[in-house]
Design a protein around this motif. Structure first.
Motif, PDB file in Angstrom:
ATOM      1  N   SER A 223      34.919  -2.898  -3.086  1.00 32.21           N
ATOM      2  CA  SER A 223      36.263  -2.617  -3.592  1.00 32.21           C
ATOM      3  C   SER A 223      36.923  -3.866  -4.196  1.00 32.21           C
ATOM      4  O   SER A 223      37.783  -3.752  -5.061  1.00 32.21           O
ATOM      5  N   ARG A 224      36.501  -5.047  -3.787  1.00 27.35           N
ATOM      6  CA  ARG A 224      37.156  -6.274  -4.254  1.00 27.35           C
ATOM      7  C   ARG A 224      37.013  -6.436  -5.769  1.00 27.35           C
ATOM      8  O   ARG A 224      37.940  -6.824  -6.458  1.00 27.35           O
ATOM      9  N   PHE A 225      35.817  -6.146  -6.277  1.00 22.45           N
ATOM     10  CA  PHE A 225      35.580  -6.224  -7.733  1.00 22.45           C
ATOM     11  C   PHE A 225      35.098  -4.865  -8.231  1.00 22.45           C
ATOM     12  O   PHE A 225      34.022  -4.719  -8.786  1.00 22.45           O
ATOM     13  N   LYS A 226      35.942  -3.886  -7.991  1.00 20.77           N
ATOM     14  CA  LYS A 226      35.590  -2.501  -8.231  1.00 20.77           C
ATOM     15  C   LYS A 226      35.320  -2.222  -9.702  1.00 20.77           C
ATOM     16  O   LYS A 226      34.331  -1.595 -10.075  1.00 20.77           O
ATOM     17  N   SER A 227      36.206  -2.714 -10.563  1.00 22.71           N
ATOM     18  CA  SER A 227      36.044  -2.347 -11.971  1.00 22.71           C
ATOM     19  C   SER A 227      34.776  -2.957 -12.557  1.00 22.71           C
ATOM     20  O   SER A 227      34.174  -2.384 -13.457  1.00 22.71           O
ATOM     21  N   GLN A 228      34.364  -4.098 -12.009  1.00 23.85           N
ATOM     22  CA  GLN A 228      33.123  -4.701 -12.507  1.00 23.85           C
ATOM     23  C   GLN A 228      31.892  -4.106 -11.826  1.00 23.85           C
ATOM     24  O   GLN A 228      30.773  -4.294 -12.297  1.00 23.85           O
ATOM     25  N   GLY A 229      32.091  -3.428 -10.674  1.00 20.66           N
ATOM     26  CA  GLY A 229      30.953  -2.888  -9.927  1.00 20.66           C
ATOM     27  C   GLY A 229      30.137  -3.965  -9.238  1.00 20.66           C
ATOM     28  O   GLY A 229      28.931  -3.829  -9.073  1.00 20.66           O
ATOM     29  N   TYR A 230      30.801  -5.041  -8.819  1.00 16.46           N
ATOM     30  CA  TYR A 230      30.080  -6.129  -8.156  1.00 16.46           C
ATOM     31  C   TYR A 230      30.096  -5.957  -6.648  1.00 16.46           C
ATOM     32  O   TYR A 230      31.086  -5.511  -6.068  1.00 16.46           O
ATOM     33  N   TYR A 231      29.011  -6.391  -6.018  1.00 12.53           N
ATOM     34  CA  TYR A 231      28.953  -6.513  -4.568  1.00 12.53           C
ATOM     35  C   TYR A 231      29.626  -7.827  -4.202  1.00 12.53           C
ATOM     36  O   TYR A 231      29.246  -8.881  -4.700  1.00 12.53           O
ATOM     37  N   PHE A 232      30.625  -7.759  -3.323  1.00  9.58           N
ATOM     38  CA  PHE A 232      31.305  -8.975  -2.902  1.00  9.58           C
ATOM     39  C   PHE A 232      30.790  -9.387  -1.529  1.00  9.58           C
ATOM     40  O   PHE A 232      30.918  -8.669  -0.545  1.00  9.58           O
ATOM     41  N   ALA A 233      30.201 -10.578  -1.480  1.00  8.44           N
ATOM     42  CA  ALA A 233      29.515 -11.039  -0.271  1.00  8.44           C
ATOM     43  C   ALA A 233      30.476 -11.550   0.793  1.00  8.44           C
ATOM     44  O   ALA A 233      30.093 -11.726   1.940  1.00  8.44           O
TER      45      ALA A 233
ATOM     46  N   ASP B 295       0.857  -1.194   0.000  1.00  8.48           N
ATOM     47  CA  ASP B 295       0.000   0.000   0.000  1.00  8.48           C
ATOM     48  C   ASP B 295       0.887   1.237   0.000  1.00  8.48           C
ATOM     49  O   ASP B 295       1.719   1.387   0.905  1.00  8.48           O
ATOM     50  N   TRP B 296       0.706   2.109  -0.951  1.00 10.85           N
ATOM     51  CA  TRP B 296       1.526   3.316  -1.045  1.00 10.85           C
ATOM     52  C   TRP B 296       0.677   4.543  -0.738  1.00 10.85           C
ATOM     53  O   TRP B 296      -0.448   4.659  -1.238  1.00 10.85           O
ATOM     54  N   GLY B 297       1.219   5.490   0.043  1.00 11.61           N
ATOM     55  CA  GLY B 297       0.561   6.774   0.239  1.00 11.61           C
ATOM     56  C   GLY B 297       0.709   7.582  -1.036  1.00 11.61           C
ATOM     57  O   GLY B 297      -0.241   8.188  -1.535  1.00 11.61           O
ATOM     58  N   THR B 298       1.901   7.593  -1.589  1.00 10.47           N
ATOM     59  CA  THR B 298       2.187   8.204  -2.882  1.00 10.47           C
ATOM     60  C   THR B 298       2.864   7.151  -3.749  1.00 10.47           C
ATOM     61  O   THR B 298       3.955   6.691  -3.403  1.00 10.47           O
ATOM     62  N   PRO B 299       2.220   6.721  -4.824  1.00  8.72           N
ATOM     63  CA  PRO B 299       2.847   5.678  -5.651  1.00  8.72           C
ATOM     64  C   PRO B 299       4.161   6.165  -6.261  1.00  8.72           C
ATOM     65  O   PRO B 299       4.323   7.356  -6.539  1.00  8.72           O
ATOM     66  N   PHE B 300       5.096   5.269  -6.459  1.00  8.89           N
ATOM     67  CA  PHE B 300       6.376   5.635  -7.068  1.00  8.89           C
ATOM     68  C   PHE B 300       6.231   5.674  -8.585  1.00  8.89           C
ATOM     69  O   PHE B 300       5.387   4.978  -9.157  1.00  8.89           O
ATOM     70  N   THR B 301       7.063   6.488  -9.209  1.00  9.73           N
ATOM     71  CA  THR B 301       7.084   6.469 -10.679  1.00  9.73           C
ATOM     72  C   THR B 301       8.444   5.991 -11.186  1.00  9.73           C
ATOM     73  O   THR B 301       8.566   5.521 -12.293  1.00  9.73           O
ATOM     74  N   GLU B 302       9.505   6.131 -10.355  1.00 12.88           N
ATOM     75  CA  GLU B 302      10.791   5.590 -10.791  1.00 12.88           C
ATOM     76  C   GLU B 302      11.148   4.374  -9.943  1.00 12.88           C
ATOM     77  O   GLU B 302      10.798   4.311  -8.763  1.00 12.88           O
ATOM     78  N   VAL B 303      11.827   3.409 -10.551  1.00 13.69           N
ATOM     79  CA  VAL B 303      12.108   2.168  -9.840  1.00 13.69           C
ATOM     80  C   VAL B 303      13.483   2.227  -9.183  1.00 13.69           C
ATOM     81  O   VAL B 303      13.596   2.310  -7.973  1.00 13.69           O
ATOM     82  N   LEU B 304      14.533   2.217  -9.968  1.00 14.06           N
ATOM     83  CA  LEU B 304      15.884   2.204  -9.399  1.00 14.06           C
ATOM     84  C   LEU B 304      16.664   3.434  -9.835  1.00 14.06           C
ATOM     85  O   LEU B 304      16.710   3.768 -11.015  1.00 14.06           O
ATOM     86  N   ASP B 305      17.299   4.076  -8.868  1.00 11.47           N
ATOM     87  CA  ASP B 305      18.246   5.145  -9.172  1.00 11.47           C
ATOM     88  C   ASP B 305      19.633   4.650  -8.767  1.00 11.47           C
ATOM     89  O   ASP B 305      19.933   4.508  -7.584  1.00 11.47           O
ATOM     90  N   TRP B 306      20.462   4.365  -9.764  1.00 12.73           N
ATOM     91  CA  TRP B 306      21.800   3.818  -9.550  1.00 12.73           C
ATOM     92  C   TRP B 306      22.811   4.793 -10.149  1.00 12.73           C
ATOM     93  O   TRP B 306      23.833   4.412 -10.692  1.00 12.73           O
ATOM     94  N   SER B 307      22.473   6.092 -10.038  1.00 10.76           N
ATOM     95  CA  SER B 307      23.329   7.092 -10.669  1.00 10.76           C
ATOM     96  C   SER B 307      24.571   7.370  -9.835  1.00 10.76           C
ATOM     97  O   SER B 307      25.524   7.962 -10.321  1.00 10.76           O
ATOM     98  N   ASN B 308      24.536   6.934  -8.565  1.00  9.03           N
ATOM     99  CA  ASN B 308      25.668   7.213  -7.679  1.00  9.03           C
ATOM    100  C   ASN B 308      26.114   5.930  -6.976  1.00  9.03           C
ATOM    101  O   ASN B 308      26.054   5.817  -5.761  1.00  9.03           O
ATOM    102  N   PRO B 309      26.541   4.924  -7.767  1.00  8.01           N
ATOM    103  CA  PRO B 309      26.860   3.637  -7.148  1.00  8.01           C
ATOM    104  C   PRO B 309      28.004   3.767  -6.147  1.00  8.01           C
ATOM    105  O   PRO B 309      28.874   4.612  -6.344  1.00  8.01           O
ATOM    106  N   PRO B 310      28.090   2.980  -5.062  1.00  2.00           N
ATOM    107  CA  PRO B 310      27.128   1.917  -4.734  1.00  2.00           C
ATOM    108  C   PRO B 310      25.988   2.366  -3.823  1.00  2.00           C
ATOM    109  O   PRO B 310      25.525   1.587  -2.990  1.00  2.00           O
ATOM    110  N   PHE B 311      25.537   3.609  -3.975  1.00  2.00           N
ATOM    111  CA  PHE B 311      24.443   4.102  -3.128  1.00  2.00           C
ATOM    112  C   PHE B 311      23.156   4.044  -3.940  1.00  2.00           C
ATOM    113  O   PHE B 311      22.927   4.887  -4.805  1.00  2.00           O
ATOM    114  N   ALA B 312      22.339   3.049  -3.661  1.00  2.00           N
ATOM    115  CA  ALA B 312      21.139   2.818  -4.460  1.00  2.00           C
ATOM    116  C   ALA B 312      19.923   3.511  -3.856  1.00  2.00           C
ATOM    117  O   ALA B 312      19.838   3.689  -2.646  1.00  2.00           O
TER     118      ALA B 312
END
Ligand code: ATP
Ligand code: MG
Length: 651
Positions: free
Chosen positions: A490-500, A52-69
């Motif tokens: 930082s482990r796979f920085k050039s690929q932009g992967y999250y390392f678990a 249930d949304w008070g205000t529905p979203f119109t954009e899904v993902l903003d990944w313009s400033n990785p890794p801050f989603a």
């Protein structure tokens, strides 16, 4: 063998197909994978629209400033409204939210209407205590309904909570209160543990001598034991919550509003405050709960995890309530007052979906199947596992003894950081292999890569990474963006992967097997061996209940595997040749390279609150060092026991 890859030692042939009846009426079907892969963002947007949304979203993902989603960033909702009010509004007020079972045997039935009233009362009381949106509240409680009410009340007010496991010391509490700047602490006089009241309030009093900034302590009366009282600071829950209004209007917050900070258990060092935010988190916990467990309206779900662990957040407090599920909430330990307590509760409440950790399963294996066999467990239809790899032996025991050989097992891999399930079979779709978490959840992009970040082939091992952002991902480490970037990106920085931080392998069919933390990987004569496979080989021996393997430095091989083993009860002391027997067994099961240099029979293993073995402490023992920081152990006396027991047993 390449040095960058993990060895693949263990081979498992068994496969269990989804039961036909379950598959026929499953919430999700096989097409979900293709649909999600074709457009993951649209897949998650659809899942988000179930809220249930008070205000529905119109954009899904903003990944313009990785890794801050940012997920669903222009939408607004209230998490507590989604977990509570909307079910009452939809006419389900009479549905049971919680069957609470106290350890002494007291019970409470809490409907969604009751839950709404209590959450509103607690929200009003917290507001009276000055808690506003953005303020942090620490929660240090036993597993009682007020704990969930407190969490939901904080969520309702937009006040991020940090739940600290009730078994932790005052030091652990103080450092968390300080790190996140909590202004209010919610606690209780105590709770019941192993047949006796166990106090909590004294640890709060002690912690607050070390941590500044807390102005109020809200205390639930649970045990009725005497407690020290600081006038002006301490207030009783029953006074201020009990008398508050049951009406409270939920404010809508931004999708990215902080929901909670959860400190990871610290198996690997200084605890990190993992920050989760609102809408993306709720979307993924609610959807995975529904899909992974195939949850239906008349199911009774029981997750045995403490709320002091992320599993209790995602799959007791938030996911199931967002789905309007009926749950069991149990306060105590599995052996109080007898070792069949859990099975008694399952029979009594007709639990249909059961979610627990491999460490618990191995404990029950140790005690023997006669105990669960005395109880009617026929209501169970789906079993889940979380916390570490489930050894194939424990998996088949769980399936047969607890699940009557009818229930699929979902082995769910995820982390505090991921917030929700990431790799798991779906019970009506994916076959199960004992010991494998199988495949990435729909809409999740997981991969196993080598040192260079290249995907490994089938039959090979490497590092587990997540290659695309996901809704429930952590947003940062509280107050430390640099550490966030450094630790995970930082482990796979050039690929932009999250390392678990975990090792994994793909089997011949491309299915994923978790191999334990890469920090625990041993380098034996140039071969990189994982702890998980050697431990599973040990657990497959009929005398063994639990095993922990660590790599200790060795003059000839670089490192050598050292095993700490708990025997099953019916194995007695294992006999004179037990050490040789176990060493040979490992060599036979997975190869001579993995044969432990030492095997030490121990009564217990050092574990975190979520049941994970603290291997770094065992490494200290194996290398004859002084044992390191034990503050996040569930029972800190165990290390003494092991260290003392060790003297003289070394080769
Ligand atoms: P810290 O990061 O502070 O050491 P932690 O990793 O023990 O703490 P959690 O976030 O509770 O804290 O645990 C996540 C880890 O648990 C995963 O990274 C993985 O190692 C392990 N794990 C969880 N579920 C599974 C599973 N189904 N199979 C294998 N491993 C699992
Ligand atoms: Mg971790």
């Amino acid at each position: 063998m390449s040095d960058e890859k993990l060895s693949n030692l263990l081979h498992e042939e068994r496969t269990f197909e989804p039961p036909a009846a379950l598959a026929a009426s499953a919430n999700v079907t096989a097409d979900v994978y293709d649909r999600a892969a074709a457009d993951p963002q649209e897949f998650w947007a659809e899942a988000a629209r179930r809220l249930d949304w008070g205000t529905p979203f119109t954009e899904v993902l903003d990944w313009s400033n990785p890794p801050f989603a940012k997920w669903f960033a222009d939408g607004k909702l209230n998490v507590a409204h989604n977990c509570v009010d909307r079910h009452v509004e939809a006419g389900h007020g009479d549905r049971v939210a919680f069957h609470f079972v106290g350890e002494p045997g007291d019970t409470r039935t809490i409907t969604y209407a009751d839950l709404k009233d209590e959450v509103c009362q607690a929200a009003n009381a917290l507001t009276e205590l000055g808690v506003k949106s953005g303020d942090r509240v620490a929660i240090y409680m036993p597993m009682i309904p007020e704990t969930i009410v407190a969490m939901l009340a904080c969520a309702r007010l937009g006040a991020p909570h940090t739940v600290v496991f009730g078994g932790f010391s005052s030091d652990a509490l103080a450092s968390r209160v300080t790190d996140c700047g909590a202004e209010v602490v919610i606690t209780s006089d105590g709770g019941y543990r192993r047949g006796a009241p166990s106090a909590l309030k004294p640890a709060v009093d002690e912690a607050l001598q070390k941590a500044d900034g807390v102005r109020s302590v809200l205390v639930v009366r649970r045990t009725g034991e005497e407690v020290a009282w600081t006038e002006g600071r301490d207030v009783w829950w029953h006074d201020v919550v009990g008398s508050a209004s049951t009406e409270h209007k939920a404010e809508m917050f931004d999708a990215e509003h902080p929901l909670y900070v959860m400190y990871t258990s610290g198996t690997t060092g200084k605890p990190k405050g993992i920050l989760h935010t609102s809408a993306g988190y709720l979307t993924q916990v609610a959807y995975t709960f529904w899909a992974t467990f195939d949850h239906k309206e008349d199911d009774v779900f029981w997750c045995t995890a403490d709320v002091g662990w992320v599993t209790g957040h995602s799959y007791a407090a938030y996911g199931p309530t967002a789905a309007g599920a009926t749950q069991v909430l149990y306060e105590g330990t599995p052996d109080s007052p007898h070792k069949g307590r859990w099975w008694e509760i399952i029979a009594e409440y007709g639990v249909t979906i059961f979610y627990t950790a491999p460490t618990a399963i191995r404990t029950f294996m140790k005690w023997g199947r006669e105990i669960p066999d005395e109880h009617d467990l026929s209501s169970l239809r789906v079993l889940g596992s979380v916390g570490e790899s489930i050894n194939p032996e424990a998996y088949t025991w769980y399936r047969e003894v607890i699940g009557g050989d009818r229930t699929p097992i979902v082995d769910t891999w995820w982390q505090t950081e991921t917030g929700a399930h990431m790799i798991t079979p779906l019970p009506g779709v994916t076959a199960g292999k004992p010991g494998s978490a199988m495949v990435a959840f729909p809409g999740i992009a997981a991969e196993v890569v080598d040192d260079q970040g290249e995907p490994v082939g089938n039959g090979e091992g490497g590092f587990l990474v997540i290659t695309k952002p996901w809704p429930a991902m952590l947003r940062t480490i509280w107050g430390d963006d640099d550490r966030y970037v450094d630790t995970y990106w930082s482990r796979f920085k050039s690929q932009g992967y999250y390392f678990a931080g975990d090792g994994a392998k793909k089997d011949e069919d491309g299915h994923i097997w978790l191999l334990g933390r890469v920090d625990d990987v041993m380098n034996v004569s140039g071969h990189r061996l994982s702890t998980t496979e050697i431990e599973s080989a040990l657990v497959s021996h009929p005398k063994v209940a639990e095993a922990a393997v660590v790599g200790a430095s060795d003059p000839t091989t670089g490192q050598a595997p050292c095993a700490f083993v708990i025997l099953r009860e019916n194995a007695g002391d294992g006999g004179d040749d037990i050490v040789e027997e176990l060493r040979k067994h490992v060599a036979k099961e997975i190869g001579a390279i993995a044969k432990p240099r030492q095997v030490m029979i121990v009564p217990e293993l050092p574990k975190t609150r979520s049941g994970k073995i603290m291997r770094r402490l065992l490494r200290d023992v194996a290398e004859n060092r002084e044992v390191g920081d034990v503050t996040t152990l569930a029972d800190s006396s165990i290390m003494d026991m092991i260290s003392k027991g060790m003297t003289g047993t070394k080769e």
